[in-house]
Design a protein around this motif. Structure first.
Motif, PDB file in Angstrom:
ATOM      1  N   VAL A 262      64.765  14.607  -1.390  1.00 47.73           N
ATOM      2  CA  VAL A 262      63.928  15.564  -0.666  1.00 47.73           C
ATOM      3  C   VAL A 262      64.075  16.963  -1.277  1.00 47.73           C
ATOM      4  O   VAL A 262      63.117  17.741  -1.324  1.00 47.73           O
ATOM      5  N   ASP A 263      65.259  17.260  -1.803  1.00 48.59           N
ATOM      6  CA  ASP A 263      65.512  18.582  -2.374  1.00 48.59           C
ATOM      7  C   ASP A 263      64.716  18.827  -3.639  1.00 48.59           C
ATOM      8  O   ASP A 263      64.599  19.971  -4.092  1.00 48.59           O
ATOM      9  N   THR A 264      64.146  17.776  -4.249  1.00 51.11           N
ATOM     10  CA  THR A 264      63.283  17.991  -5.405  1.00 51.11           C
ATOM     11  C   THR A 264      62.006  18.738  -5.027  1.00 51.11           C
ATOM     12  O   THR A 264      61.228  19.119  -5.903  1.00 51.11           O
ATOM     13  N   SER A 265      61.793  18.953  -3.733  1.00 47.77           N
ATOM     14  CA  SER A 265      60.633  19.728  -3.295  1.00 47.77           C
ATOM     15  C   SER A 265      60.779  21.215  -3.610  1.00 47.77           C
ATOM     16  O   SER A 265      59.797  21.958  -3.518  1.00 47.77           O
ATOM     17  N   GLN A 266      61.982  21.668  -3.996  1.00 45.80           N
ATOM     18  CA  GLN A 266      62.188  23.100  -4.224  1.00 45.80           C
ATOM     19  C   GLN A 266      61.248  23.701  -5.265  1.00 45.80           C
ATOM     20  O   GLN A 266      60.660  24.765  -5.016  1.00 45.80           O
TER      21      GLN A 266
END
Length: 325
Positions: A262-266
């Motif tokens: 989910v943190d790849t959304s940054q």
């Protein structure tokens, strides 16, 4: 802080319930929104004559105090002294040093390339988790991870950027590896520790180790202007507390692999923030990258729902077999 000899840390594992996963995704997305603005505000802080090591030290210490005060107001439960020390060491040995490398990379390398290199970390986390639990990732997990990373690559590679320095690239690689080990270790350490308390202890460790490093290298500098104080307050009171507390809240619900996905959304969020706040324009290929990341993130609750239904069907089938026998 009162010790509880019966309290032991438990490794974080993904909660497969669709509601828990959706809530976890929401928390990690909130964290990503907060941290997506970090590169821009780090560069602004540099213009106010703040060096990277001092910025890490002061932002962590201020944020640790803020989160500790909020945790007391929220009446979060106390944690065992052994767990507290583990979280402090986690911040001192992993979270702080990877930020030193990140901020140093931003001084030497274009932001886009820095982010591109750092976001190999979700794949590293998936490998570390698979080695720990002796389970190869599911095909759906691999596909979602690949989809998210491809979206990151599309966004950053679509920009016109220079190669940058080899030192900057090495620092970005060190950041990615360090952050992967930090997320992996946090997933095994946080357990049922309240998120605000966990975040404050990690930040305390990172802040103390950063102060020591700055003193040893002669780089400890206090802000010399109101602008510098303002940027420091923005980091310490807003960005870091919100970002890290939300991250731990999501980590407790998703586990390390799903959280890093989910943190790849940054990068996508950073691009959207640029459009909203700075009037920047997105290329069609960048929109494609954002869509790929959104699809990967939304795939998590969908996958959790499918797995939940399969589990219920298997449970119902087992119950029927027991009834027949």
């Amino acid at each position: 802080m009162q010790p509880d000899i019966n309290q032991q840390p438990t490794a974080v594992t993904p909660r497969t319930g669709p509601v828990a996963v959706t809530v976890g995704v929401g928390f990690v997305l909130l964290s990503a929104v907060a941290f997506a603005s970090t590169p821009a505000f780090v560069r602004l802080a540099y213009t106010a004559q703040l060096n990277g090591l001092s910025l890490v030290a002061f932002r962590c210490l201020i944020a640790a105090i803020v989160l500790w005060l909020v945790s007391r107001l929220m009446r979060e439960k106390n944690v065992a002294r052994s767990i507290a020390w583990r979280l402090i060491l986690l911040g001192a040995l992993l979270f702080g040093p990877q930020m030193w490398a990140y901020f140093a990379a931003l001084e030497r390398l274009d932001t886009s390339i820095t982010v591109a290199i750092i976001y190999i970390y979700p794949a590293l986390v998936a490998i570390l988790v698979a080695l720990r639990v002796h389970r190869f990732p599911r095909v759906a997990e691999i596909l979602l991870l690949a989809l998210g990373l491809s979206g990151v690559g599309i966004i950053v590679l679509s920009n016109s950027v220079g190669i940058g320095s080899s030192a900057g690239m090495m620092l970005a690689v060190v950041t990615a590896v360090g952050y992967a080990f930090y997320v992996f270790a946090a997933g095994a350490t946080v357990g049922d520790t309240p998120p605000l308390t966990a975040a404050s202890l990690v930040l305390l460790g990172a802040g103390v180790s950063s102060v020591i490093a700055a003193l040893l290298t002669g780089q400890l500098e206090f802000p010399s202007s109101g602008l510098g104080m303002g940027y420091l307050a923005l980091h310490g009171v807003v960005i870091v507390p919100i970002g890290l507390a939300a991250y731990y809240a999501g980590l407790k619900r998703l586990g390390a692999t799903y959280t890093s996905l989910v943190d790849t959304s940054q990068p996508a969020l950073a691009a959207l923030i640029g459009v909203a706040a700075l009037g920047e324009r997105l290329l069609p290929v960048q929109i494609l990258g954002i869509v790929a990341i959104i699809a990967a993130v939304l795939g998590l609750p969908v996958m959790a729902l499918i797995q939940s239904r399969k589990s219920r069907r298997r449970g119902a089938g087992t119950k029927n077999m027991a009834t027949k026998t």
